[in-house]
Write a protein that holds these residues in place. Structure first.
Motif, short mmCIF file in Angstrom:
data_model
loop_
_atom_site.label_atom_id
_atom_site.label_comp_id
_atom_site.label_asym_id
_atom_site.label_seq_id
_atom_site.Cartn_x
_atom_site.Cartn_y
_atom_site.Cartn_z
N SER A 246 -4.21 -6.36 3.20
CA SER A 246 -3.22 -5.48 3.81
C SER A 246 -2.13 -5.13 2.81
O SER A 246 -1.39 -4.16 3.00
CB SER A 246 -2.60 -6.14 5.04
N PHE A 247 -2.04 -5.92 1.74
CA PHE A 247 -1.05 -5.67 0.69
C PHE A 247 -1.72 -4.97 -0.48
O PHE A 247 -2.84 -5.29 -0.86
CB PHE A 247 -0.45 -6.99 0.21
N ARG A 248 -1.05 -3.98 -1.06
CA ARG A 248 -1.48 -3.35 -2.30
C ARG A 248 -0.25 -3.14 -3.16
O ARG A 248 0.88 -3.04 -2.65
CB ARG A 248 -2.18 -2.01 -2.04
N PRO A 249 -0.42 -3.06 -4.48
CA PRO A 249 0.73 -2.77 -5.34
C PRO A 249 1.38 -1.45 -4.92
O PRO A 249 0.68 -0.49 -4.58
CB PRO A 249 0.12 -2.67 -6.74
N GLN A 250 2.70 -1.40 -4.95
CA GLN A 250 3.41 -0.20 -4.52
C GLN A 250 3.47 0.80 -5.68
O GLN A 250 4.51 1.05 -6.27
CB GLN A 250 4.81 -0.56 -4.02
N VAL A 251 2.30 1.36 -5.99
CA VAL A 251 2.17 2.31 -7.09
C VAL A 251 1.39 3.53 -6.61
O VAL A 251 0.66 3.45 -5.62
CB VAL A 251 1.42 1.66 -8.29
N PRO A 252 1.53 4.67 -7.29
CA PRO A 252 0.76 5.85 -6.91
C PRO A 252 -0.74 5.58 -7.11
O PRO A 252 -1.11 4.81 -7.99
CB PRO A 252 1.25 6.92 -7.88
N PRO A 253 -1.58 6.22 -6.29
CA PRO A 253 -1.23 7.16 -5.22
C PRO A 253 -0.83 6.43 -3.94
O PRO A 253 -1.32 5.34 -3.66
CB PRO A 253 -2.54 7.93 -5.02
N LEU A 254 0.04 7.06 -3.18
CA LEU A 254 0.48 6.54 -1.89
C LEU A 254 0.08 7.53 -0.80
O LEU A 254 0.14 8.75 -1.01
CB LEU A 254 1.99 6.33 -1.87
N VAL A 255 -0.34 7.01 0.34
CA VAL A 255 -0.78 7.89 1.43
C VAL A 255 0.05 7.66 2.68
O VAL A 255 0.76 6.66 2.80
CB VAL A 255 -2.28 7.67 1.76
N ASN A 256 -0.06 8.60 3.59
CA ASN A 256 0.76 8.56 4.81
C ASN A 256 0.03 7.97 6.00
O ASN A 256 0.38 8.22 7.15
CB ASN A 256 1.26 9.97 5.15
N VAL A 257 -1.02 7.18 5.73
CA VAL A 257 -1.76 6.52 6.80
C VAL A 257 -1.80 5.02 6.53
O VAL A 257 -1.65 4.58 5.40
CB VAL A 257 -3.20 7.06 6.93
N THR A 258 -2.03 4.24 7.57
CA THR A 258 -2.09 2.79 7.44
C THR A 258 -3.47 2.35 6.98
O THR A 258 -4.45 3.11 7.05
CB THR A 258 -1.77 2.13 8.78
N CYS A 259 -3.55 1.08 6.56
CA CYS A 259 -4.85 0.51 6.20
C CYS A 259 -5.80 0.55 7.39
O CYS A 259 -7.01 0.81 7.23
CB CYS A 259 -4.67 -0.94 5.73
N GLU A 260 -5.28 0.29 8.59
CA GLU A 260 -6.11 0.31 9.79
C GLU A 260 -6.72 1.69 10.01
O GLU A 260 -7.90 1.81 10.37
CB GLU A 260 -5.28 -0.09 11.01
N GLU A 261 -5.92 2.74 9.78
CA GLU A 261 -6.45 4.09 9.98
C GLU A 261 -7.49 4.44 8.92
O GLU A 261 -8.48 5.11 9.21
CB GLU A 261 -5.31 5.12 9.95
N VAL A 262 -7.27 3.96 7.70
CA VAL A 262 -8.28 4.17 6.65
C VAL A 262 -9.60 3.54 7.08
O VAL A 262 -10.68 4.14 6.96
CB VAL A 262 -7.80 3.57 5.32
N GLY A 263 -9.53 2.31 7.59
CA GLY A 263 -10.74 1.63 8.04
C GLY A 263 -11.41 2.35 9.19
O GLY A 263 -12.65 2.42 9.26
N LEU A 264 -10.61 2.91 10.10
CA LEU A 264 -11.16 3.64 11.24
C LEU A 264 -11.88 4.91 10.78
O LEU A 264 -12.98 5.22 11.26
CB LEU A 264 -10.03 4.00 12.21
N ARG A 265 -11.28 5.63 9.84
CA ARG A 265 -11.92 6.85 9.33
C ARG A 265 -13.22 6.52 8.61
O ARG A 265 -14.21 7.25 8.74
CB ARG A 265 -10.96 7.59 8.40
N LEU A 266 -13.20 5.44 7.86
CA LEU A 266 -14.42 5.03 7.16
C LEU A 266 -15.49 4.63 8.17
O LEU A 266 -16.69 4.92 7.98
CB LEU A 266 -14.09 3.87 6.22
N GLY A 267 -15.05 4.00 9.25
CA GLY A 267 -15.99 3.61 10.30
C GLY A 267 -16.62 4.82 10.98
O GLY A 267 -17.82 4.80 11.30
N ASN A 268 -15.85 5.85 11.18
CA ASN A 268 -16.40 7.09 11.78
C ASN A 268 -17.46 7.70 10.88
O ASN A 268 -18.48 8.20 11.35
CB ASN A 268 -15.27 8.09 12.03
#
Length: 443
Positions: free
Chosen positions: A188-210
């Motif tokens: 759930s933690f990542r280095p605070q460096v670019p690139p940065l996105v406007n979605v949460t890790c949970e949403e990334v996982g949900l999109r990948l699941g779809n």
């Protein structure tokens, strides 16, 4: 009155109004010879002059050199001028910390990072093969390694929000024997460096699941939750990032990760190790966070470990050494972008500003405040061997896939082998390396 170096995301503000109005008569002949010159060798010499002046607390000389650099730097110039702009910003920020009586900078950082949408991130990754090279080599090696397995667990350490995995999922869906069940675990933690996105890790996982569902690939997504702090990642300091990494390492256990004997465990490290401190913790006998991480993942008995990163040594303690290495390495993306984007392209300027974030951290900070501690592929390989890993070569099928990928980009991009590494090159210069490893005894 306030003099500003304006960028596309923020500005460095100098409270001294005459900072960039030094009379030419006060500039030495050696510095005058570089006035307005975009020549790389001349710029590098000026940057080293400035670094030496700052290290010796010579604010007058530093100011003079920065005045000359300011006459070269341009956000919309050629690649050398654009790169100089970001180095100058970083040097000014460093000077503001060490010479506060001579100059000042508003705010605690010169950069306020922008947040991308997932669609924008996809375009960002596709711009040059800087990230795609690592995705392609790693995915090809993973696909080959898991032949015959019906269950696969990928432990993913990267900074690109799982952008690597749709391509692998697509390949798995076409596997003649059918796709395996795929489990992806990310911190759930990542280095605070670019690139940065406007979605949460949970949403990334949900999109990948779809996407996986659309491809009929059995899929599960898990987060390694961090319990060390409730502090928002968005406002984390560099000191707290070290604490977060230490906490993450304590969570890399078979029980917390729910490792299963019938799964092929894959560990994927994309542009990740550089953010783990390479400085020893506590006494001289203690290992660094980087070595501790490698020892921990080796103990998990992974089937294969993929390590991809930029191929340059930027870990030196000396400021002048870091400037030399950084300047002679980071011209590559600036030069590559020049080949297909106009000088005033917003996309180009935003990409360059993210490189500027790296330059700021490399040049402006020391000690644990400097989180960018990149080491070359050869140094990383030795570190992996010291940790008890054995390298394995990439197959010809992987080489063919990478060549096909590079055909989609400018002709300056190429690839070569160095021992068991595959290396992405620009005009013959190393840029990104890819390696594959197994723990000793599992080859």
């Amino acid at each position: 009155m306030k003099t500003e170096l304006k960028g596309n995301t923020s500005s460095v503000s100098l409270q001294n109004p005459s900072f960039f109005k030094i009379p030419q008569s006060s500039i030495t002949g050696e510095l005058k010879g570089c006035l307005g010159s975009p020549d790389g060798a001349c710029i590098e010499k000026l940057l080293l002059h400035c670094a030496s002046a700052l290290e010796s607390n010579d604010a007058t000389l530093a100011q003079q050199v920065m005045w000359v650099l300011n006459n070269i730097a341009s956000l919309v110039g050629d690649p050398n001028q654009r790169l100089t702009y970001w180095f100058l910003r970083a040097l000014i920020f460093r000077a503001s910390k060490f010479c506060p009586s001579a100059m000042d900078v508003d705010g605690s950082s010169t950069f306020q990072r922008r947040l991308m949408t997932v669609t924008e991130l996809a375009g960002y990754v596709d711009l040059i093969p800087w990230h795609r090279f690592g995705f392609c080599t790693s995915n090809s090696a993973i696909f080959k390694a898991i032949q015959g397995y019906t269950k696969v667990h990928i432990l993913d350490f990267s900074i690109t929000y799982c952008m690597q995995w749709p391509t692998l999922i697509d390949a798995l869906a076409k596997r003649p024997e059918g796709p395996p069940s795929l489990r992806i675990t990310v911190p759930s933690f990542r280095p605070q460096v670019p690139p940065l996105v406007n979605v949460t890790c949970e949403e990334v996982g949900l999109r990948l699941g779809n996407f996986a569902k659309f491809k009929d690939v059995p899929y599960e997504f898990n987060l390694i939750e961090d319990f060390s702090s409730s502090t928002s990642i968005a406002i984390m300091s560099r000191e707290s990032s070290i604490i977060q990494f230490e906490s993450l390492l304590s969570h890399l256990t078979p029980s917390i990760l729910n490792l299963k004997d019938d799964e092929a465990l894959i560990i994927n490290c994309q542009n990740w190790l550089r953010y783990l401190s390479d400085e020893q913790q506590g006494s001289a006998q203690d290992s660094s966070l980087r070595d501790a991480f490698l020892n921990i993942i080796k103990g998990l008995d992974p089937y294969i470990v993929l390590v991809v990163d930029e191929d340059s040594d930027l870990s030196q303690s000396s400021l002048t050494s870091r400037i030399t290495s950084c300047f002679n390495f980071l011209w590559i993306p600036f030069d590559a972008l020049e080949t297909f984007l106009p000088i005033d392209s917003c996309q180009r300027m935003e990409y360059e500003s993210d490189i500027g974030h790296k330059i700021e951290n490399m040049i402006s900070f020391d000690g644990f405040h400097r989180i960018e501690r990149l080491e070359s592929g050869s140094k990383l390989s030795q570190r992996m061997k010291n940790a008890g890993f054995l390298s394995i070569p990439f197959c010809e099928g992987t080489v063919k896939e990478v060549k096909s990928l590079l055909d989609e980009h400018a002709s300056g991009w190429g690839m070569k082998r160095e021992d068991d590494m595959l290396v992405l090159t620009w005009k013959g210069h190393n840029s990104v390396f890819a390696t594959a490893w197994v723990p000793s005894g599992l080859e």
